[in-house]
Design a protein around this motif. Structure first.
Motif, PDB file in Angstrom:
ATOM      1  N   SER A  34       4.318   3.958 -10.735  1.00  0.00           N
ATOM      2  CA  SER A  34       5.138   2.774 -10.490  1.00  0.00           C
ATOM      3  C   SER A  34       4.890   2.356  -9.042  1.00  0.00           C
ATOM      4  O   SER A  34       4.411   3.176  -8.236  1.00  0.00           O
ATOM      5  N   PRO A  35       5.216   1.108  -8.675  1.00  0.00           N
ATOM      6  CA  PRO A  35       5.027   0.703  -7.283  1.00  0.00           C
ATOM      7  C   PRO A  35       5.705   1.660  -6.302  1.00  0.00           C
ATOM      8  O   PRO A  35       5.123   2.002  -5.274  1.00  0.00           O
ATOM      9  N   GLU A  36       6.908   2.125  -6.647  1.00  0.00           N
ATOM     10  CA  GLU A  36       7.630   3.035  -5.745  1.00  0.00           C
ATOM     11  C   GLU A  36       6.862   4.342  -5.552  1.00  0.00           C
ATOM     12  O   GLU A  36       6.758   4.870  -4.447  1.00  0.00           O
ATOM     13  N   PRO A  74       4.423  -3.160 -13.734  1.00  0.00           N
ATOM     14  CA  PRO A  74       5.160  -4.276 -13.158  1.00  0.00           C
ATOM     15  C   PRO A  74       5.597  -3.986 -11.720  1.00  0.00           C
ATOM     16  O   PRO A  74       5.918  -2.849 -11.391  1.00  0.00           O
ATOM     17  N   GLY A  75       5.597  -5.023 -10.905  1.00  0.00           N
ATOM     18  CA  GLY A  75       6.098  -4.888  -9.540  1.00  0.00           C
ATOM     19  C   GLY A  75       5.017  -4.794  -8.476  1.00  0.00           C
ATOM     20  O   GLY A  75       5.295  -4.912  -7.287  1.00  0.00           O
ATOM     21  N   TYR A  76       3.761  -4.602  -8.900  1.00  0.00           N
ATOM     22  CA  TYR A  76       2.684  -4.482  -7.913  1.00  0.00           C
ATOM     23  C   TYR A  76       2.391  -5.791  -7.191  1.00  0.00           C
ATOM     24  O   TYR A  76       1.827  -5.791  -6.106  1.00  0.00           O
ATOM     25  N   ASP A  77       2.771  -6.914  -7.819  1.00  0.00           N
ATOM     26  CA  ASP A  77       2.515  -8.200  -7.144  1.00  0.00           C
ATOM     27  C   ASP A  77       3.131  -8.208  -5.746  1.00  0.00           C
ATOM     28  O   ASP A  77       2.561  -8.764  -4.809  1.00  0.00           O
ATOM     29  N   LEU A  78       4.277  -7.527  -5.581  1.00  0.00           N
ATOM     30  CA  LEU A  78       4.929  -7.469  -4.267  1.00  0.00           C
ATOM     31  C   LEU A  78       4.084  -6.685  -3.266  1.00  0.00           C
ATOM     32  O   LEU A  78       4.075  -6.990  -2.076  1.00  0.00           O
TER      33      LEU A  78
END
Length: 131
Positions: A70-72, A119-123
């Motif tokens: 995950s991005p985190e 999801p969330g990698y765009d950030l």
């Protein structure tokens, strides 16, 4: 060091506000090694083709991830690989490297890369944000 590598590193160094190109290079190597484990096939090959050769090879021979992070967890893994890093500095490193890679890749390829990532990698692909 090739001209392309120097130009790429200069961008990372400016975006990450690193004191030295060595710091920028270290961040670039770690982030791309972790990213490469998440990409496959034509998308990974195409992104590698847009990067300087040294970094393309790192992307194509990545650290093996047992599962997509995950991005985190990507941020935590980056922090773990960089001496003295915290999650906050790792987030900064990732933004500097991935925003530079995205600029090299162009919008269409960056969108394809993001489709392969959780999801969330765009950030993470945005410019580093001072918090």
């Amino acid at each position: 060091m090739s001209m392309r590598q120097e130009a790429f590193l200069t961008h990372v160094q400016e975006r990450g506000e690193y004191r030295t190109s060595h710091e920028a290079d270290r961040a670039t190597r770690v982030v791309l090694a972790l990213l490469g484990a998440h990409l496959a096939g034509a998308v990974r090959a195409e992104l590698a083709a847009r990067l300087p050769e040294t970094y393309a090879l790192i992307l194509l021979n990545p650290l093996q991830a047992a599962e997509p992070l995950s991005p985190e967890r990507f941020v935590r893994a980056t922090a773990a690989w960089i001496d003295g890093a915290t999650e906050k500095t790792a987030l900064w490193d990732i933004g500097a490297v991935l925003s530079t890679a995205a600029a090299a890749a162009g919008d269409a390829l960056t969108r394809e890369v993001l489709l392969q990532l959780p999801p969330g990698y765009d950030l993470l692909f945005g410019h580093p944000q001072a918090t």
